[in-house]
Design a protein around this motif. Sequence first.
Motif, PDB file in Angstrom:
ATOM      1  N   PHE A   1      85.922  41.604 -58.603  1.00 47.28           N
ATOM      2  CA  PHE A   1      87.080  41.029 -57.927  1.00 47.28           C
ATOM      3  C   PHE A   1      86.985  41.307 -56.430  1.00 47.28           C
ATOM      4  O   PHE A   1      86.211  42.148 -55.990  1.00 47.28           O
ATOM      5  CB  PHE A   1      88.391  41.583 -58.498  1.00 47.28           C
ATOM      6  N   GLU A   2      87.777  40.574 -55.680  1.00 47.74           N
ATOM      7  CA  GLU A   2      87.815  40.742 -54.229  1.00 47.74           C
ATOM      8  C   GLU A   2      89.207  41.207 -53.835  1.00 47.74           C
ATOM      9  O   GLU A   2      90.209  40.668 -54.304  1.00 47.74           O
ATOM     10  CB  GLU A   2      87.495  39.424 -53.533  1.00 47.74           C
ATOM     11  N   GLU A   3      89.260  42.225 -53.006  1.00 50.58           N
ATOM     12  CA  GLU A   3      90.538  42.761 -52.552  1.00 50.58           C
ATOM     13  C   GLU A   3      90.449  43.010 -51.051  1.00 50.58           C
ATOM     14  O   GLU A   3      89.571  43.752 -50.597  1.00 50.58           O
ATOM     15  CB  GLU A   3      90.837  44.059 -53.300  1.00 50.58           C
ATOM     16  N   ASN A   4      91.310  42.401 -50.299  1.00 45.81           N
ATOM     17  CA  ASN A   4      91.327  42.525 -48.843  1.00 45.81           C
ATOM     18  C   ASN A   4      89.973  42.193 -48.220  1.00 45.81           C
ATOM     19  O   ASN A   4      89.528  42.849 -47.283  1.00 45.81           O
ATOM     20  CB  ASN A   4      91.769  43.921 -48.413  1.00 45.81           C
ATOM     21  N   GLY A   5      89.305  41.211 -48.777  1.00 49.53           N
ATOM     22  CA  GLY A   5      88.026  40.785 -48.245  1.00 49.53           C
ATOM     23  C   GLY A   5      86.843  41.631 -48.663  1.00 49.53           C
ATOM     24  O   GLY A   5      85.719  41.364 -48.282  1.00 49.53           O
ATOM     25  N   VAL A   6      87.059  42.668 -49.467  1.00 46.97           N
ATOM     26  CA  VAL A   6      85.985  43.539 -49.931  1.00 46.97           C
ATOM     27  C   VAL A   6      85.747  43.277 -51.414  1.00 46.97           C
ATOM     28  O   VAL A   6      86.685  43.218 -52.208  1.00 46.97           O
ATOM     29  CB  VAL A   6      86.338  45.031 -49.717  1.00 46.97           C
ATOM     30  N   VAL A   7      84.495  43.107 -51.782  1.00 45.04           N
ATOM     31  CA  VAL A   7      84.132  42.818 -53.163  1.00 45.04           C
ATOM     32  C   VAL A   7      83.993  44.132 -53.931  1.00 45.04           C
ATOM     33  O   VAL A   7      83.353  45.071 -53.461  1.00 45.04           O
ATOM     34  CB  VAL A   7      82.809  42.030 -53.206  1.00 45.04           C
TER      35      VAL A   7
ATOM     36  N   PHE B   1      66.566  57.142 -42.003  1.00 43.13           N
ATOM     37  CA  PHE B   1      67.039  56.385 -40.848  1.00 43.13           C
ATOM     38  C   PHE B   1      68.557  56.420 -40.809  1.00 43.13           C
ATOM     39  O   PHE B   1      69.203  56.833 -41.759  1.00 43.13           O
ATOM     40  CB  PHE B   1      66.548  54.937 -40.904  1.00 43.13           C
ATOM     41  N   ARG B   2      69.097  55.970 -39.714  1.00 42.91           N
ATOM     42  CA  ARG B   2      70.553  55.926 -39.553  1.00 42.91           C
ATOM     43  C   ARG B   2      70.932  54.516 -39.130  1.00 42.91           C
ATOM     44  O   ARG B   2      70.297  53.921 -38.249  1.00 42.91           O
ATOM     45  CB  ARG B   2      70.986  56.927 -38.489  1.00 42.91           C
ATOM     46  N   LEU B   3      71.969  53.991 -39.761  1.00 42.03           N
ATOM     47  CA  LEU B   3      72.436  52.642 -39.460  1.00 42.03           C
ATOM     48  C   LEU B   3      73.889  52.726 -39.015  1.00 42.03           C
ATOM     49  O   LEU B   3      74.740  53.205 -39.766  1.00 42.03           O
ATOM     50  CB  LEU B   3      72.320  51.749 -40.696  1.00 42.03           C
ATOM     51  N   ASP B   4      74.163  52.316 -37.810  1.00 40.13           N
ATOM     52  CA  ASP B   4      75.529  52.288 -37.293  1.00 40.13           C
ATOM     53  C   ASP B   4      76.001  50.844 -37.264  1.00 40.13           C
ATOM     54  O   ASP B   4      75.343  49.983 -36.684  1.00 40.13           O
ATOM     55  CB  ASP B   4      75.588  52.861 -35.872  1.00 40.13           C
ATOM     56  N   LEU B   5      77.132  50.588 -37.910  1.00 44.12           N
ATOM     57  CA  LEU B   5      77.713  49.249 -37.945  1.00 44.12           C
ATOM     58  C   LEU B   5      79.088  49.261 -37.311  1.00 44.12           C
ATOM     59  O   LEU B   5      79.843  50.225 -37.477  1.00 44.12           O
ATOM     60  CB  LEU B   5      77.848  48.752 -39.387  1.00 44.12           C
ATOM     61  N   SER B   6      79.399  48.187 -36.648  1.00 46.22           N
ATOM     62  CA  SER B   6      80.765  48.046 -36.151  1.00 46.22           C
ATOM     63  C   SER B   6      81.665  47.722 -37.336  1.00 46.22           C
ATOM     64  O   SER B   6      81.191  47.387 -38.422  1.00 46.22           O
ATOM     65  CB  SER B   6      80.843  46.916 -35.124  1.00 46.22           C
ATOM     66  N   GLU B   7      82.943  47.829 -37.145  1.00 46.38           N
ATOM     67  CA  GLU B   7      83.888  47.529 -38.222  1.00 46.38           C
ATOM     68  C   GLU B   7      83.757  46.078 -38.691  1.00 46.38           C
ATOM     69  O   GLU B   7      83.791  45.801 -39.884  1.00 46.38           O
ATOM     70  CB  GLU B   7      85.316  47.808 -37.760  1.00 46.38           C
ATOM     71  N   ALA B   8      83.565  45.172 -37.762  1.00 50.37           N
ATOM     72  CA  ALA B   8      83.397  43.752 -38.115  1.00 50.37           C
ATOM     73  C   ALA B   8      82.100  43.537 -38.896  1.00 50.37           C
ATOM     74  O   ALA B   8      82.066  42.782 -39.871  1.00 50.37           O
ATOM     75  CB  ALA B   8      83.409  42.890 -36.861  1.00 50.37           C
ATOM     76  N   GLY B   9      81.036  44.218 -38.486  1.00 49.30           N
ATOM     77  CA  GLY B   9      79.764  44.102 -39.191  1.00 49.30           C
ATOM     78  C   GLY B   9      79.843  44.651 -40.603  1.00 49.30           C
ATOM     79  O   GLY B   9      79.296  44.070 -41.543  1.00 49.30           O
ATOM     80  N   LEU B  10      80.529  45.782 -40.759  1.00 51.26           N
ATOM     81  CA  LEU B  10      80.700  46.373 -42.081  1.00 51.26           C
ATOM     82  C   LEU B  10      81.521  45.462 -42.978  1.00 51.26           C
ATOM     83  O   LEU B  10      81.189  45.259 -44.144  1.00 51.26           O
ATOM     84  CB  LEU B  10      81.364  47.742 -41.956  1.00 51.26           C
ATOM     85  N   LYS B  11      82.590  44.888 -42.439  1.00 50.57           N
ATOM     86  CA  LYS B  11      83.425  43.978 -43.224  1.00 50.57           C
ATOM     87  C   LYS B  11      82.627  42.758 -43.677  1.00 50.57           C
ATOM     88  O   LYS B  11      82.743  42.312 -44.808  1.00 50.57           O
ATOM     89  CB  LYS B  11      84.654  43.553 -42.432  1.00 50.57           C
ATOM     90  N   GLU B  12      81.802  42.234 -42.791  1.00 51.48           N
ATOM     91  CA  GLU B  12      80.966  41.082 -43.148  1.00 51.48           C
ATOM     92  C   GLU B  12      79.969  41.457 -44.238  1.00 51.48           C
ATOM     93  O   GLU B  12      79.710  40.689 -45.156  1.00 51.48           O
ATOM     94  CB  GLU B  12      80.235  40.575 -41.910  1.00 51.48           C
TER      95      GLU B  12
END
Length: 109
Positions: A62-68, A5-16
């Motif tokens: 650790f978390e960096e720029n909102g990414v774990v 399958f293919r999953l397309d996420l918006s930038e906001a969705g990916l960040k979340e």
Amino acid sequence: MPAAFRLDLSEAGLKELVSSPKAAELSAKKAEEIAALARGEAPKNKRGSWNMYSRSISVTAFEENGVVHAAVQADRHPLLVEFGWRDKAGRRHAGRHILKNALMKVRES
């Protein structure tokens, strides 16, 4: 094997997704799995420092720029075993690539 399958996420969705507590838990779990495999394959000797390699590997989340992120860190001794070294006579001792092999085993499973 390609994904079914293919999953397309918006930038906001990916960040979340990558900043969620579940992502932190999953990445820490995978890092612990890699560290456990590396400790199991660690070189052992019969002298006093038989578990130096195992004691020198640590897992840090650790978390960096909102990414774990989760990192498997090694001190000097495991890095010498991993990548190799030259002794005082100039002879090259090849690396054993224990951390890399542990990562590849987890990646394949």
